[in-house]
Motif scaffolding. Structure first.
Motif, PDB file in Angstrom:
ATOM      1  N   LEU A 163       0.835  -1.214   0.000  1.00  0.00           N
ATOM      2  CA  LEU A 163       0.000   0.000   0.000  1.00  0.00           C
ATOM      3  C   LEU A 163       0.870   1.264   0.000  1.00  0.00           C
ATOM      4  CD1 LEU A 163      -2.893  -1.184   2.308  1.00  0.00           C
ATOM      5  CD2 LEU A 163      -3.179  -0.276   0.011  1.00  0.00           C
ATOM      6  N   TYR A 164       1.989   1.224   0.723  1.00  0.00           N
ATOM      7  CA  TYR A 164       2.918   2.371   0.690  1.00  0.00           C
ATOM      8  C   TYR A 164       3.432   2.586  -0.728  1.00  0.00           C
ATOM      9  CZ  TYR A 164       3.402   3.027   5.755  1.00  0.00           C
ATOM     10  OH  TYR A 164       3.164   3.315   7.072  1.00  0.00           O
ATOM     11  N   TYR A 165       3.752   1.486  -1.368  1.00  0.00           N
ATOM     12  CA  TYR A 165       4.313   1.551  -2.708  1.00  0.00           C
ATOM     13  C   TYR A 165       3.278   2.130  -3.682  1.00  0.00           C
ATOM     14  CZ  TYR A 165       7.518  -0.191  -6.345  1.00  0.00           C
ATOM     15  OH  TYR A 165       8.398  -0.297  -7.383  1.00  0.00           O
ATOM     16  N   LEU A 166       2.039   1.693  -3.486  1.00  0.00           N
ATOM     17  CA  LEU A 166       0.940   2.202  -4.312  1.00  0.00           C
ATOM     18  C   LEU A 166       0.808   3.713  -4.125  1.00  0.00           C
ATOM     19  CD1 LEU A 166      -1.218   0.928  -6.132  1.00  0.00           C
ATOM     20  CD2 LEU A 166      -2.626   0.566  -4.120  1.00  0.00           C
ATOM     21  N   ALA A 167       0.881   4.140  -2.891  1.00  0.00           N
ATOM     22  CA  ALA A 167       0.778   5.583  -2.597  1.00  0.00           C
ATOM     23  C   ALA A 167       1.925   6.340  -3.267  1.00  0.00           C
ATOM     24  CB  ALA A 167       0.804   5.795  -1.090  1.00  0.00           C
ATOM     25  N   GLU A 168       3.111   5.781  -3.166  1.00  0.00           N
ATOM     26  CA  GLU A 168       4.282   6.457  -3.753  1.00  0.00           C
ATOM     27  C   GLU A 168       4.139   6.556  -5.266  1.00  0.00           C
ATOM     28  OE1 GLU A 168       7.561   4.135  -2.464  1.00  0.00           O
ATOM     29  OE2 GLU A 168       7.534   5.004  -0.436  1.00  0.00           O
ATOM     30  N   ASN A 169       3.707   5.472  -5.881  1.00  0.00           N
ATOM     31  CA  ASN A 169       3.583   5.480  -7.339  1.00  0.00           C
ATOM     32  C   ASN A 169       2.483   6.412  -7.823  1.00  0.00           C
ATOM     33  OD1 ASN A 169       5.732   3.864  -7.939  1.00  0.00           O
ATOM     34  ND2 ASN A 169       4.558   1.966  -7.715  1.00  0.00           N
ATOM     35  N   LEU A 170       1.446   6.547  -7.001  1.00  0.00           N
ATOM     36  CA  LEU A 170       0.411   7.517  -7.367  1.00  0.00           C
ATOM     37  C   LEU A 170       0.983   8.937  -7.230  1.00  0.00           C
ATOM     38  CD1 LEU A 170      -2.519   8.010  -8.195  1.00  0.00           C
ATOM     39  CD2 LEU A 170      -3.180   7.840  -5.781  1.00  0.00           C
ATOM     40  N   ALA A 171       1.797   9.117  -6.210  1.00  0.00           N
ATOM     41  CA  ALA A 171       2.385  10.441  -5.983  1.00  0.00           C
ATOM     42  C   ALA A 171       3.259  10.858  -7.168  1.00  0.00           C
ATOM     43  CB  ALA A 171       3.190  10.432  -4.685  1.00  0.00           C
ATOM     44  N   VAL A 172       3.953   9.870  -7.746  1.00  0.00           N
ATOM     45  CA  VAL A 172       4.820  10.183  -8.890  1.00  0.00           C
ATOM     46  C   VAL A 172       3.981  10.750 -10.033  1.00  0.00           C
ATOM     47  CG1 VAL A 172       6.252   9.092 -10.675  1.00  0.00           C
ATOM     48  CG2 VAL A 172       6.522   8.431  -8.274  1.00  0.00           C
ATOM     49  N   ARG A 173       2.730  10.311 -10.122  1.00  0.00           N
ATOM     50  CA  ARG A 173       1.895  10.738 -11.259  1.00  0.00           C
ATOM     51  C   ARG A 173       0.806  11.720 -10.837  1.00  0.00           C
ATOM     52  NH1 ARG A 173       0.738   5.353 -14.542  1.00  0.00           N
ATOM     53  NH2 ARG A 173      -0.345   6.892 -15.788  1.00  0.00           N
ATOM     54  N   GLU A 174       1.080  12.403  -9.747  1.00  0.00           N
ATOM     55  CA  GLU A 174       0.109  13.321  -9.153  1.00  0.00           C
ATOM     56  C   GLU A 174      -0.467  14.311 -10.185  1.00  0.00           C
ATOM     57  OE1 GLU A 174       1.868  14.834  -5.645  1.00  0.00           O
ATOM     58  OE2 GLU A 174      -0.031  15.528  -4.813  1.00  0.00           O
ATOM     59  N   LYS A 175       0.433  14.928 -10.958  1.00  0.00           N
ATOM     60  CA  LYS A 175       0.005  15.987 -11.886  1.00  0.00           C
ATOM     61  C   LYS A 175      -0.913  15.423 -12.966  1.00  0.00           C
ATOM     62  CE  LYS A 175       3.318  19.654 -11.580  1.00  0.00           C
ATOM     63  NZ  LYS A 175       4.301  19.095 -10.623  1.00  0.00           N
ATOM     64  N   GLU A 176      -0.518  14.267 -13.478  1.00  0.00           N
ATOM     65  CA  GLU A 176      -1.288  13.625 -14.547  1.00  0.00           C
ATOM     66  C   GLU A 176      -2.722  13.311 -14.074  1.00  0.00           C
ATOM     67  OE1 GLU A 176      -0.931   9.299 -16.338  1.00  0.00           O
ATOM     68  OE2 GLU A 176       1.003  10.312 -16.132  1.00  0.00           O
ATOM     69  N   PHE A 177      -2.803  12.780 -12.850  1.00  0.00           N
ATOM     70  CA  PHE A 177      -4.125  12.451 -12.301  1.00  0.00           C
ATOM     71  C   PHE A 177      -4.958  13.712 -12.070  1.00  0.00           C
ATOM     72  CE2 PHE A 177      -2.633   8.213 -11.888  1.00  0.00           C
ATOM     73  CZ  PHE A 177      -3.762   7.414 -11.781  1.00  0.00           C
ATOM     74  N   ALA A 178      -4.277  14.774 -11.611  1.00  0.00           N
ATOM     75  CA  ALA A 178      -5.015  16.014 -11.358  1.00  0.00           C
ATOM     76  C   ALA A 178      -5.558  16.567 -12.666  1.00  0.00           C
ATOM     77  CB  ALA A 178      -4.110  17.022 -10.668  1.00  0.00           C
ATOM     78  N   SER A 179      -4.764  16.493 -13.707  1.00  0.00           N
ATOM     79  CA  SER A 179      -5.253  17.064 -14.963  1.00  0.00           C
ATOM     80  C   SER A 179      -6.385  16.204 -15.536  1.00  0.00           C
ATOM     81  CB  SER A 179      -4.095  17.297 -15.938  1.00  0.00           C
ATOM     82  OG  SER A 179      -4.008  16.267 -16.858  1.00  0.00           O
ATOM     83  N   ASP A 210      -6.909   4.779 -15.389  1.00  0.00           N
ATOM     84  CA  ASP A 210      -5.564   5.351 -15.231  1.00  0.00           C
ATOM     85  C   ASP A 210      -4.807   4.658 -14.099  1.00  0.00           C
ATOM     86  OD1 ASP A 210      -6.220   7.055 -17.219  1.00  0.00           O
ATOM     87  OD2 ASP A 210      -6.417   8.841 -15.967  1.00  0.00           O
ATOM     88  N   LEU A 211      -5.583   4.130 -13.157  1.00  0.00           N
ATOM     89  CA  LEU A 211      -4.937   3.479 -12.008  1.00  0.00           C
ATOM     90  C   LEU A 211      -4.295   2.139 -12.381  1.00  0.00           C
ATOM     91  CD1 LEU A 211      -7.362   3.895  -8.980  1.00  0.00           C
ATOM     92  CD2 LEU A 211      -4.972   4.583  -9.053  1.00  0.00           C
ATOM     93  N   TYR A 212      -4.752   1.555 -13.511  1.00  0.00           N
ATOM     94  CA  TYR A 212      -4.232   0.227 -13.869  1.00  0.00           C
ATOM     95  C   TYR A 212      -2.700   0.218 -13.839  1.00  0.00           C
ATOM     96  CZ  TYR A 212      -8.889  -0.645 -15.974  1.00  0.00           C
ATOM     97  OH  TYR A 212     -10.221  -0.777 -16.206  1.00  0.00           O
ATOM     98  N   GLN A 213      -2.162   1.273 -14.474  1.00  0.00           N
ATOM     99  CA  GLN A 213      -0.698   1.274 -14.575  1.00  0.00           C
ATOM    100  C   GLN A 213      -0.036   1.457 -13.210  1.00  0.00           C
ATOM    101  OE1 GLN A 213      -0.288   4.299 -17.561  1.00  0.00           O
ATOM    102  NE2 GLN A 213      -1.705   3.079 -18.802  1.00  0.00           N
ATOM    103  N   VAL A 214      -0.703   2.228 -12.364  1.00  0.00           N
ATOM    104  CA  VAL A 214      -0.146   2.397 -11.016  1.00  0.00           C
ATOM    105  C   VAL A 214      -0.179   1.051 -10.287  1.00  0.00           C
ATOM    106  CG1 VAL A 214      -0.366   3.653  -8.845  1.00  0.00           C
ATOM    107  CG2 VAL A 214      -0.979   4.773 -10.984  1.00  0.00           C
ATOM    108  N   LEU A 215      -1.272   0.333 -10.452  1.00  0.00           N
ATOM    109  CA  LEU A 215      -1.385  -0.974  -9.792  1.00  0.00           C
ATOM    110  C   LEU A 215      -0.317  -1.927 -10.316  1.00  0.00           C
ATOM    111  CD1 LEU A 215      -5.282  -1.422  -9.858  1.00  0.00           C
ATOM    112  CD2 LEU A 215      -3.874  -0.929  -7.863  1.00  0.00           C
TER     113      LEU A 215
END
Ligand code: NAI
Length: 793
Positions: A581-597, A695-700
């Protein structure tokens, strides 16, 4: 004749308990009772029925058949009393609950005799077990009232509770339900079983004399129709039911969408597993307690005897010998082991099931002793040579009938034990602690006893898995069933989202840097939807910004299958779950801007709002990563030689229907707690914002989430939700959205009695941690298994 022979030839003489006090109490009421409402008995009603003494078939008393007006009056009294009962505070309530415990002890003999008369169970049991446990329940819960302000500060009482109880432990079931409900500030309308209403009426009368304020506890007698009126009453905030799975199912369907909370304690067909290294004499006594205690009319009775093949024949022989020494007789005889079964209908049902067993090839054994001539008695019975799929091995008999089967290996024992739609309790008998504690986690049961059976305590949770129901009674876990989070009470009805605009006819896809092929995420892979259809995702301005796969029934089935295969996730070390779960959070953080847009495009949110949502979703993942190895169980210390390990186990495969708003944060807020607690998930994202999930698929994929732990099926959420909720291999459903969705989730959950968690159409503020994360979500994501183990001297 030797002394030993002489002793063997001696029989017990009758040792009758005096029933004078109980008869005088009945006579003082002219053997006719009204309901107990608002602190006093109502006049006896014309519409009434008799309660019978099962040991003789004689009428004991006549009680009122509760109708609409009675339920209305009782609920009104309870509603009126509730605010002041809550307002006096936990510490004052504790004094009242404590007074009830003392009251029970002062009148212990009267309760014990009246219970034995009305139910037919031996006085030895009512005197030594039922009544002392009733007192213990009130003492224990007086303690929770005392501690309520500090221990449950984020919670408040539910309000008026409707409680419907069965006839097998009339007074004890009352205590299990009434003690926690009242202690935590609720008021109660209780409907006892039609065949055993008397001790509840006595209790209410004496409670009132002990100073319990009027209206706090009301008793309305009646049958299923009375119960049904209580279930349907709109001022009742919760129904707590114990009884048959059929009626439980009906109550679930009737309360669907009403917003009422519900706990169901239903039937069972509990295994009693004897390994070849067990202490056989203890195990034999265990069988006696498992199935001949209370004439086998016990929801958690060990009714399926599973004996390891190498000792099977020896064990059965020894058991038959022991059966011949059991004594069946009048319940008030202090020297008997078994009394009468509840009523003629039940006796006929037991006999018919035994006959069915024989017809199916089993051999029936009952000791050749004489049975009392009057009343409803059934001898202790053992069926051997039983096939695992036969009626007697699968149906709850609810009588003194044990069915025996054999197994070869521990794995086979587990498979046989779990081969049932129920999951209430199990007993394991082995002198090898490593074997017993290897088996305990593998059993699908809410209570497991190691080298013991039918142990109960007010401080230890009790309740089932699967079709044995949900919710726990007893201990801290039981207290939560009578409370609701204060933060949830602040939720307001959800405002409908603006309609999805028509897609701009000329619109082409806005350029996005991702693969536009619409896929689903099943078993760790991106897969095409079964029907090969896709749905456009349209921005508030009418632009088509992408497509998502349109999943169908087959896709849901595939996803559930993938989730089931990933059940090992629930056994994975909590540390590992936290790390992922930490790793998932970190990987989402890396793509923060993309998700926001993406959020800006899909929802029309301002950039700052979208960034806030992504940041909150990342934070939520971190929170549940933190919880993954911390929301653990407890060790209860009942007043017996042993402890009970209250283990938080995953519920199983969970279906999640995400809310329409907060596409990312809503998804994460529901999926993360389930995953943190070890449940594989099939999620249906909000229909109009499905791209967020894709979009989350790739993060997962980049976060080491094992295949099948998170599955995502996009598409028309209503149809997908229906398939998911109906699916017989889904164990829990969390459905957040409209009122209609909540109703559908609760109504359709009855197929296999899924656990449901719904919002009743109330909008959660996903940014408010009190409403949207934490212990309440974690509590919903687990089911507690209490494992009783011998411990200490
Ligand atoms: P039941 O489930 O019909 O009765 C339990 C309680 O529910 C009683 O108070 C009854 O009046 C009430 N009730 C019945 N229909 C209702 C309805 N539609 N709405 C609301 N309340 C309703 O159980 P019953 O008929 O007494 O026993 C039948 C079988 O149920 C037994 O043979 C046994 O297999 C099982 N059972 C299981 C129990 C358990 O503790 N798990 C306890 C009693 C019975």
């Amino acid at each position: 004749m030797s002394v030993a022979d002489y002793l063997d030839s001696m029989d017990y003489g009758p040792a009758p308990e005096d029933d004078g006090n109980a008869r005088s109490w009945l006579a003082a009421h002219n053997e006719r009772f009204g309901h107990f409402i608002n602190g006093r008995f109502t006049e006896p009603k014309a519409k009434s029925f008799d309660t019978i003494e099962p040991a003789t078939g004689n009428i004991l008393a006549t009680v009122a058949l509760g109708a609409d007006a009675d339920i209305d009056a009782a609920v009104a009294a309870a509603a009126k009393a509730q605010s002041s009962w809550q307002a006096i505070g936990g510490k004052k309530r504790a004094r009242h609950i404590y007074a009830l415990a003392r009251m029970v002890q002062r009148h212990a003999r009267l309760f014990a005799v009246l219970e034995a008369l009305d139910n037919g169970k031996p006085i030895r049991e009512t005197r030594d077990l039922d009544v002392p446990l009733v007192a213990r329940h009130f003492y224990h819960h007086a303690g929770w009232a005392e501690l309520q302000d500090t221990e449950f500060s984020g919670y408040q009482p539910i309000g008026v509770i409707g409680q419907i109880i069965p006839w097998n432990f009339p007074l004890l079931m009352l205590a299990w339900k009434v003690a926690p409900a009242l202690a935590l500030g609720n008021t109660v309308v209780l409907k006892p079983a039609e065949s055993t209403p008397l001790t509840a009426l006595l209790f209410a009368e004496l409670a009132s004399k002990a100073g319990l304020p009027a209206g706090v506890l009301n008793v309305v007698t009646g049958d299923g129709s009375t119960g049904s009126l209580l279930v349907g009453h709109d001022k009742v905030g919760k129904i707590a039911f114990t009884g048959s799975t059929d009626v439980g199912r009906r109550i679930r369907a009737e309360t669907a969408g009403s917003g009422k909370s519900l706990t169901l304690e239903l039937g069972g067909k509990s295994p009693f597993i004897v390994f070849d290294d067990a202490d056989l004499e203890s195990a034999i006594e265990g069988v006696v307690d498992a199935i001949w205690f209370n004439q086998g009319q016990v929801c958690c009775a060990g009714s399926r005897l599973l004996v390891q093949e190498s000792i099977h024949d020896r064990f059965i022989e020894r058991l038959k010998q022991r059966m011949t020494t059991l004594r069946v007789g009048h319940p008030l005889d202090k020297a008997i082991d078994m009394g009468a079964v509840i009523e003629e209908r039940q006796l006929a049902r037991i006999r018919a099931l035994v006959a069915k067993g024989v017809e199916e090839g089993a051999t029936a054994f009952s000791p050749p002793f004489e049975m009392p001539e009057d009343g409803y008695f059934h001898p202790p019975t053992l069926l051997t040579g039983v096939e695992p799929a036969s009626t007697v091995a699968t149906e709850e008999i609810f009588g003194p009938v044990m069915v025996a089967m054999s197994f070869r290996t521990p794995d086979e024992a587990v498979a046989l034990a779990n081969n049932t739609r129920y999951g209430l309790a199990a007993s394991i008998w082995s002198e090898q602690i490593s074997l017993a504690l290897d088996i305990a986690p593998k059993l699908k049961a809410g209570v497991v006893w190691v080298n013991a059976t039918n142990l109960f305590d007010a401080g230890v949770g009790f309740g089932g898995y699967r079709e044995s129901g949900y919710g726990r009674e007893g201990g801290r876990e039981g207290v939560f069933e009578y409370l609701k989070p204060k933060a949830f009470a602040a939720r307001k009805p959800r405002k409908p989202l603006p309609p999805v605009p028509e897609a701009d006819a000329d619109a082409s896809f806005e350029p996005m840097a991702i693969d536009r092929t619409a896929k689903l995420f099943i078993g760790g892979k991106q897969v095409r939807p079964d029907g090969n259809y896709s749905l456009p995702v349209i921005s508030p301005k009418g632009k088509i910004i992408g497509e998502v796969g349109e999943g169908n029934r087959k896709d849901i089935r595939n996803a559930v299958e993938a989730a089931r295969k990933a059940e090992g996730w629930g056994k994975a070390a909590t540390h590992l779950r936290a790390q992922i779960l930490y790793y998932l959070a970190e990987n989402l953080a890396v793509r923060e801007k993309e998700f926001a847009s993406r959020l800006v495009d899909m929802t029309g949110a301002r950039k700052s709002e979208a960034e806030k949502e992504v940041a909150a979703a990342i934070e939520r993942l971190f929170t549940y990563a933190a919880w993954a190895d911390k929301y653990d169980g407890a060790v209860h210390s009942p007043p017996l030689r042993g402890v009970a390990l209250a283990m938080n186990e995953p519920v199983g495969v969970a279906g999640v229907v995400c809310p329409p708003e907060a596409p990312l944060l809503g998804f994460v807020s529901l999926v993360a707690p389930l995953v943190a607690m070890g449940n594989p998930v099939v999620a249906v994202p909000s229909e109009r914002y499905g791209l967020m999930a894709t979009d989350l698929y790739q993060v997962l994929e980049t976060s080491d989430v094992p295949a099948g732990v998170i599955n995502i099926v996009t598409g028309g959420s209503e149809a997908l939700a229906k398939t998911l909720i109906e699916h017989a291999d889904v164990d829990a459903v969390w459905a957040f959205g409209s009122m209609e969705l909540s109703e559908m989730a609760e109504a359709l959950s009855v197929s296999n009695m899924k656990r449901t968690f719904v919002d009743n159409g109330l909008a959660t503020d996903w940014y408010d941690a009190a409403q949207a994360e934490g212990r309440e979500f974690l509590r919903q994501a687990v089911q507690i298994k209490n494992i009783w183990i011998p411990y200490g001297e």
